[in-house]
Design an enzyme around this catalytic site. Structure first.
Site, short mmCIF file in Angstrom:
data_model
loop_
_atom_site.label_atom_id
_atom_site.label_comp_id
_atom_site.label_asym_id
_atom_site.label_seq_id
_atom_site.Cartn_x
_atom_site.Cartn_y
_atom_site.Cartn_z
N TYR A 57 0.80 -1.12 0.27
CA TYR A 57 0.28 0.00 0.11
C TYR A 57 0.97 1.30 0.04
O TYR A 57 1.91 1.22 0.71
CB TYR A 57 -0.89 -0.02 1.25
N TYR A 117 -17.83 -1.75 0.71
CA TYR A 117 -16.44 -2.18 0.57
C TYR A 117 -15.57 -2.68 1.52
O TYR A 117 -15.29 -1.46 2.23
CB TYR A 117 -15.79 -1.57 -0.77
N LEU A 119 -11.95 -3.16 2.30
CA LEU A 119 -10.58 -3.14 1.53
C LEU A 119 -9.47 -4.16 2.35
O LEU A 119 -8.74 -4.73 1.56
CB LEU A 119 -9.95 -1.40 1.69
N ARG A 129 -7.52 -17.01 15.17
CA ARG A 129 -8.27 -18.16 15.72
C ARG A 129 -8.66 -17.95 17.20
O ARG A 129 -9.04 -18.66 18.06
CB ARG A 129 -7.70 -19.51 15.77
N ILE A 132 -11.01 -12.56 16.75
CA ILE A 132 -10.93 -11.23 16.45
C ILE A 132 -11.17 -10.76 15.08
O ILE A 132 -12.16 -9.85 14.96
CB ILE A 132 -9.25 -10.71 16.48
N SER A 134 -13.70 -11.93 13.50
CA SER A 134 -15.15 -12.05 13.50
C SER A 134 -15.86 -10.82 14.02
O SER A 134 -16.90 -10.30 13.81
CB SER A 134 -15.81 -13.30 13.91
N HIS A 158 -12.71 -8.28 -2.49
CA HIS A 158 -12.05 -9.13 -3.55
C HIS A 158 -11.17 -9.80 -2.78
O HIS A 158 -10.40 -9.36 -1.73
CB HIS A 158 -11.35 -8.13 -4.39
N TYR A 185 -5.07 -9.01 -9.56
CA TYR A 185 -3.96 -8.19 -8.81
C TYR A 185 -2.70 -8.22 -9.29
O TYR A 185 -2.55 -9.14 -10.15
CB TYR A 185 -3.93 -9.23 -7.54
#
Length: 210
Positions: A57, A117, A119, A129, A132, A134, A158, A185
């Site tokens: 990014y 959306y 990102l 697991r 977090i 969720s 995406h 991508y």
């Protein structure tokens, strides 16, 4: 690569390690705080994203998501004063979607509708697991079911076709496979295929042919 929007083309789903066994189990989710990102989080968030995601990014993206910009829903999960997970999402009018995403909604719903959306959604390796991801996703979705957000008819994302952990995560939370995006991508100079996944909310539904 499809489309022209940087975020659309380079947004990433959960990292493939999300479903691995945790190294440091949490005592309780009650010990985790949720708060929105702020400018002081920039360096920490940048380091985490560079570790979690295959996408590089640009620096200005981190400036935007930590600037309290109302464009983004940028929420952090904090444990022992350390960010261990985050979700970055936005809400946009349907007519602002990239061409490859315009078939998400039925034609009858497209006027005046909005779309969510996702990102990025990621969790530090040692805390996976623990629920977090969720917790973060559910917080964003609850935000979209308030009366003032009734125009939001779908949430989409995406994800790399090879990211089986993310795909399993979203499918378990009722996201539906919508479309295949060949060469979507660009990662380290190589083109990778992607999928679009969609969750319909607030009475939204897909085109009838889907």
């Amino acid at each position: 690569m499809a489309g022209t929007n940087w975020y659309q083309n380079n947004g990433c789903g959960i990292t493939s390690e999300l479903l691995c066994e945790p190294k440091v189990p949490l005592y309780s989710l009650a010990d985790v705080q949720l708060r929105f990102l702020c400018p002081n989080d920039l360096d920490e968030v940048r380091a985490l994203c560079q570790d979690w995601f295959p996408i590089e990014y640009p620096y200005y993206w981190y400036e935007e998501i930590t600037s309290n910009n109302s464009r983004f829903f940028a929420l952090a999960a904090v444990y022992n004063r350390t960010i261990i997970g985050l979700i970055v999402a936005e809400i946009k009018p349907y007519d602002k979607l990239n061409p490859e995403d315009t078939a998400i909604l039925a034609k009858s719903l497209r006027n005046n509708s909005h779309i969510g959306y996702i990102l990025s959604l990621g969790v530090a390796k040692e805390y996976r697991r623990n629920g977090i991801a969720s917790l973060l996703l559910d917080s964003f979705l609850r935000n979209l079911t308030t009366p003032e957000k009734k125009k939001v008819k779908a949430v989409f994302l995406h994800v790399l076709t090879s990211n089986s952990a993310a795909i399993m995560f979203y499918e378990a939370r009722r996201f539906q496979l919508h479309s295949f995006l060949p060469y979507y991508y660009a990662i380290k100079g190589r083109c990778k295929d992607g999928f679009t996944y969609v969750l319909y909310i607030n009475g939204g539904y897909p085109p009838r042919n889907l």
